[in-house]
Scaffold this motif. Structure first.
Motif: not given
Length: 145
Positions: A46-51, A56-57, A59-63
């Protein structure tokens, strides 16, 4: 810290997500969700995708979670019913039929407030909406004729 849900795509899912991401007519939010899932399927955290996506983290986690649970249907927007309908077609019919009757004593013609009072359960605003709609349709018929 909880471990991110692993995403493994089948061929059809990957093709669909890639087409959503590439298509110029795809809504921005759907393209972003597709990109999130595609990035996650490559094993990124998730951190890599956030960058990469500058988001926001949460949003990544939710989807990621919704996709893992419901697959492609999970990243589509859920139906939102909106405000319940107050007036149905019968209210419009009642308004229009009231116009065929004589107005109350002391009045030459009906207006929105009078119709509303006479009907009792229809707001003057709804009466005016119906009347405006009828005028619009009348004008449209005249122009099209």
């Amino acid at each position: 810290m909880a471990k991110a849900t692993k995403i493994v795509l089948n061929k059809e899912e990957k093709e669909t997500l890639l087409s959503w991401q590439r298509a110029g007519k795809t809504e921005k939010r759907m393209a972003e969700r597709a990109r999130i899932i595609l990035e996650a399927s490559e094993g990124k955290t998730n951190k890599e995708i956030v960058k990469v996506l500058n988001t926001r983290p949460a949003r990544i986690s939710k989807w990621r979670t919704r996709f893992a649970k419901d697959r492609l249907a999970g990243i589509c927007d859920a139906a939102r019913p909106g405000k319940p309908v107050i007036y149905d077609d019968s209210a419009e019919k009642r308004i229009l039929s009231k116009l065929d009757e004589e107005p109350p004593k002391g009045y030459v013609k009906w207006n929105g407030s009078l119709l509303s009072k006479a009907l009792g359960d229809v707001s003057k605003h709804q009466v005016w909406r119906v009347l405006k709609s009828m005028i619009f349709h009348y004008r449209e018929d005249k122009v099209g004729a």
